[in-house]
Design a protein around this motif. Structure first.
Motif, short mmCIF file in Angstrom:
data_model
loop_
_atom_site.label_atom_id
_atom_site.label_comp_id
_atom_site.label_asym_id
_atom_site.label_seq_id
_atom_site.Cartn_x
_atom_site.Cartn_y
_atom_site.Cartn_z
N UNK A 1 0.84 -1.19 0.00
CA UNK A 1 0.00 0.00 0.00
C UNK A 1 0.87 1.25 0.00
N UNK A 2 0.60 2.18 -0.91
CA UNK A 2 1.36 3.42 -0.98
C UNK A 2 0.99 4.32 0.19
N UNK A 3 2.01 4.87 0.85
CA UNK A 3 1.77 5.70 2.03
C UNK A 3 1.61 7.16 1.65
N UNK A 4 0.70 7.84 2.34
CA UNK A 4 0.49 9.27 2.13
C UNK A 4 1.53 10.08 2.89
N UNK A 5 2.14 11.02 2.21
CA UNK A 5 3.07 11.92 2.87
C UNK A 5 2.28 13.04 3.53
N UNK A 6 2.51 13.26 4.82
CA UNK A 6 1.82 14.29 5.58
C UNK A 6 2.86 15.07 6.39
N UNK A 7 2.72 16.38 6.41
CA UNK A 7 3.70 17.19 7.15
C UNK A 7 3.59 16.97 8.65
N UNK A 8 2.38 17.01 9.17
CA UNK A 8 2.16 16.90 10.62
C UNK A 8 0.90 16.11 10.91
N UNK A 9 0.99 15.18 11.85
CA UNK A 9 -0.17 14.41 12.31
C UNK A 9 -0.23 14.53 13.82
N UNK A 10 -1.43 14.80 14.34
CA UNK A 10 -1.66 14.88 15.78
C UNK A 10 -2.72 13.86 16.17
N UNK A 11 -2.38 12.97 17.11
CA UNK A 11 -3.35 12.03 17.66
C UNK A 11 -3.31 12.14 19.18
N UNK A 12 -4.41 11.80 19.81
CA UNK A 12 -4.46 11.85 21.27
C UNK A 12 -5.47 10.85 21.79
N UNK A 13 -5.42 10.63 23.10
CA UNK A 13 -6.44 9.83 23.79
C UNK A 13 -6.63 8.46 23.14
N UNK A 14 -5.52 7.76 22.99
CA UNK A 14 -5.54 6.39 22.46
C UNK A 14 -5.91 5.41 23.57
N UNK A 104 4.02 21.96 23.48
CA UNK A 104 4.87 22.13 22.30
C UNK A 104 4.43 23.36 21.52
N UNK A 105 5.39 24.11 21.04
CA UNK A 105 5.13 25.26 20.18
C UNK A 105 5.85 25.03 18.86
N UNK A 106 5.09 24.93 17.78
CA UNK A 106 5.66 24.67 16.46
C UNK A 106 5.41 25.85 15.53
N UNK A 107 6.35 26.04 14.60
CA UNK A 107 6.18 27.02 13.54
C UNK A 107 5.69 26.28 12.30
N UNK A 108 4.48 26.62 11.85
CA UNK A 108 3.90 25.98 10.68
C UNK A 108 3.71 27.03 9.59
N UNK A 237 -0.31 23.84 4.16
CA UNK A 237 -0.90 25.00 4.85
C UNK A 237 -2.37 24.83 5.19
N UNK A 238 -2.84 23.59 5.20
CA UNK A 238 -4.26 23.36 5.52
C UNK A 238 -4.39 22.25 6.56
N UNK A 239 -5.38 22.42 7.45
CA UNK A 239 -5.71 21.41 8.45
C UNK A 239 -6.87 20.54 7.95
N UNK A 240 -6.80 19.28 8.32
CA UNK A 240 -7.87 18.34 7.99
C UNK A 240 -8.15 17.47 9.20
N UNK A 241 -9.42 17.21 9.47
CA UNK A 241 -9.79 16.28 10.53
C UNK A 241 -9.99 14.90 9.90
N UNK A 242 -9.04 14.02 10.14
CA UNK A 242 -9.11 12.67 9.59
C UNK A 242 -10.08 11.84 10.42
N UNK A 243 -10.97 11.11 9.72
CA UNK A 243 -11.89 10.21 10.39
C UNK A 243 -11.76 8.82 9.79
#
Length: 275
Positions: A1-14, A104-108, A237-243
């Motif tokens: 399976x080809x993997x999607x390149x993503x700049x930043x991923x945030x997950x929580x509450x696993x 964490x403080x990131x420059x995006x 430069x865009x945010x997306x909510x992955x479901x």
């Protein structure tokens, strides 16, 4: 399976180590992406409810996948939450591409992103921790029962039903807490001049703009991997909510596999009650 390149991923509450954790689904998701930066925004391992008798291979595979991403070049930040607060003694520790911190403080692309778990806004966590822990145990078993009900509904061709969402929606205090949480995070971000404020903790995925006379900020919440199975992705430069439920490659459920898993978890639950 080809993997999607993503700049930043945030997950929580696993909440690895609990019956409600959807570790297999999270592992499948992580196997489809190639993030430059991965932020684990708290409550990844549930130390509050850790049991020696329950930490299955599927949960260990998630840990291994995260470490594999770090060894292959992904910058991984583990931000501590209330359920994994014991790790706060290791804050500011760095192990190659893996770092532990409280915030964490990131420059995006020239904009400031302030990321933290969010339990700092929850008075019950700090002043009545035993109640919060007891509630966490009850929530875990509620989710387990809910999964059994949804398995039955799926076999009948019915849509899934969420007990906890129904309860939250019907309790005015819970609705107000979520609204106050979002507004408090946004207010502090506006005061500090941050463009993005990113939290977890309340298991309510959301992306919403907040503004007042001080300016504008974007509040984002990554949700959870107990009920919503969501993540935040930043790319170009865009945010997306992955479901997970909307991912055509991953949303198919093996009901026979789920049946076996529910059987094992219910057996563990019976042992827990006897003890």
């Amino acid at each position: 399976m080809k993997k999607r390149a993503v700049e930043l991923v945030v997950i929580s509450d696993v909440h690895l180590g609990t019956y409600g954790c959807h570790a297999k689904e999270l592992h499948r998701y992580l196997s489809t992406i190639k993030p430059k930066t991965l932020v684990l925004n708290g409550d990844i391992v549930d130390i509050w409810q850790f049991r020696k008798s329950y930490f299955p291979k599927s949960h260990l595979k998630v840990v291994k996948k995260i470490l594999d991403l770090a060894t292959k070049g992904t910058k991984v930040y583990y931000l501590t939450g209330n359920h994994d607060e014991m790790l706060r003694k290791f804050s500011e520790a760095h192990f190659g591409n893996f770092s532990i911190a409280d915030k964490l403080l990131l420059d995006l692309d020239g904009k400031k992103a302030w990321i933290f778990h969010g339990d700092v806004f929850d008075a019950s966590v700090h002043h009545a921790k035993w109640i919060a822990k007891l509630g966490g145990i009850g929530y875990d078993y509620l989710i387990l029962m809910n999964r059994l009900v949804n398995w039955c509904l799926a076999r009948m061709g019915r849509d899934p039903y969420s007990f906890s969402k129904k309860i939250k929606a019907s309790v005015k205090k819970a609705v107000r807490f979520i609204s106050d949480f979002e507004q408090t995070a946004a207010d502090i971000a506006l005061e500090k001049g941050y463009d993005y404020v990113i939290c977890g903790h309340i298991h309510e995925p959301n992306i919403v703009r907040k503004s007042d006379k001080r300016g504008e900020t974007m509040y984002l919440n990554s949700g959870d991997w107990i009920e919503n199975l969501t993540a935040l992705e930043y790319n170009r430069k865009r945010w997306k909510l992955y479901q997970y439920s909307d991912d055509p490659l991953l949303k198919e459920v093996d009901y026979f596999e789920l049946e076996d898993q529910l059987g094992r978890e219910l057996a563990q639950y019976s042992i827990f009650l006897k003890n």
